[in-house]
Design a protein around this motif. Structure first.
Motif, PDB file in Angstrom:
ATOM      1  N   ARG A 168     -24.956  24.573 -13.554  1.00 13.67           N
ATOM      2  CA  ARG A 168     -24.355  25.547 -14.466  1.00 13.67           C
ATOM      3  C   ARG A 168     -24.728  25.257 -15.920  1.00 13.67           C
ATOM      4  O   ARG A 168     -24.865  26.180 -16.728  1.00 13.67           O
ATOM      5  CB  ARG A 168     -22.825  25.552 -14.301  1.00 13.67           C
TER       6      ARG A 168
ATOM      7  N   ILE B 100     -23.712  36.335 -17.146  1.00 13.18           N
ATOM      8  CA  ILE B 100     -24.577  37.004 -16.173  1.00 13.18           C
ATOM      9  C   ILE B 100     -25.289  38.207 -16.784  1.00 13.18           C
ATOM     10  O   ILE B 100     -26.477  38.430 -16.547  1.00 13.18           O
ATOM     11  CB  ILE B 100     -23.763  37.447 -14.932  1.00 13.18           C
TER      12      ILE B 100
ATOM     13  N   VAL C 224     -22.123  33.354 -11.363  1.00 11.06           N
ATOM     14  CA  VAL C 224     -22.904  32.244 -11.911  1.00 11.06           C
ATOM     15  C   VAL C 224     -23.060  31.136 -10.877  1.00 11.06           C
ATOM     16  O   VAL C 224     -24.149  30.583 -10.692  1.00 11.06           O
ATOM     17  CB  VAL C 224     -22.244  31.693 -13.202  1.00 11.06           C
TER      18      VAL C 224
END
Length: 205
Positions: free
Chosen positions: A46, A56, A35
């Protein structure tokens, strides 16, 4: 107008993340798919990633490549496969799926790599294997408990076997053409003993 602007931002963010995913897989392989790396490559934070995706693999599953595979690799209508008139030929939907994976080989090979995280392997196992046989139970809702249990084990067996064949195909650099590997899988499925008690009217080649 505000709603349209929001929709455009969503599309833009998802496009950035999908493009970053493809770039990482191409340049670094599955090991580089984190990530943190993806957010840096896409130029997002994020928080934006988790606003759109759980993890993911959720992103991977929503990509155009995976969605395209799910469209061509739909759950198998087992009786149609068993009754397919050419006993040694490839069932057309299976051929179509292998042709699609061949067309996007660099993406799928990265996902099937042995270094892929267990979570990705398990989801691929379901999407390319187990999921395709789920309708064996759906098409026989009146089966008793013992038959249902037997069918669930048959689904697990078929799904894992199919995933293993696809995995080996990619790891051997797709040494067999899509039509040939599809024919092999079709013959394997048709001659699986566990289907004798699951699918009626099995044809013996």
């Amino acid at each position: 107008m505000i709603e349209q602007s929001t929709d455009m931002r969503v599309v833009r963010s998802r496009t950035l993340m999908e493009n970053a995913l493809f770039s990482i897989l191409e340049q670094e392989g599955i090991k580089g798919l984190k990530v943190k790396n993806l957010c840096e490559k896409a130029g997002i934070n994020r928080g934006t990633f988790y606003l759109h995706y759980k993890d993911i693999f959720h992103l991977i599953e929503e990509t155009s490549f995976i969605q395209g595979l799910l469209e061509v690799f739909e759950p198998i209508h087992m009786k149609e496969l068993i009754d397919y008139p050419d006993p040694q030929g490839a069932f057309p939907p299976i051929t179509k799926a292998f042709e699609y994976m061949q067309q996007h080989a660099s993406f799928f090979k990265a996902l099937f790599h042995p270094d892929a995280p267990a979570e990705i392997q398990e989801r691929l196992r379901y999407l390319t294997g187990t999921r395709l046989y789920d309708n064996l139970i759906q098409h026989q809702p009146e089966m008793d408990h013992e038959s249902r249990l037997f069918t669930e084990y048959a689904i697990a067996y078929l799904g894992n076997a199919q995933f293993g064949l696809i995995h080996h195909w990619f790891m051997s650099d797709r040494a067999m053409p899509p039509e040939d590997i599809a024919r092999m899988l079709t013959v394997y499925i048709r001659n699986t003993p566990c289907l004798d008690n699951t699918v009626p009217h099995k044809i013996t080649p």
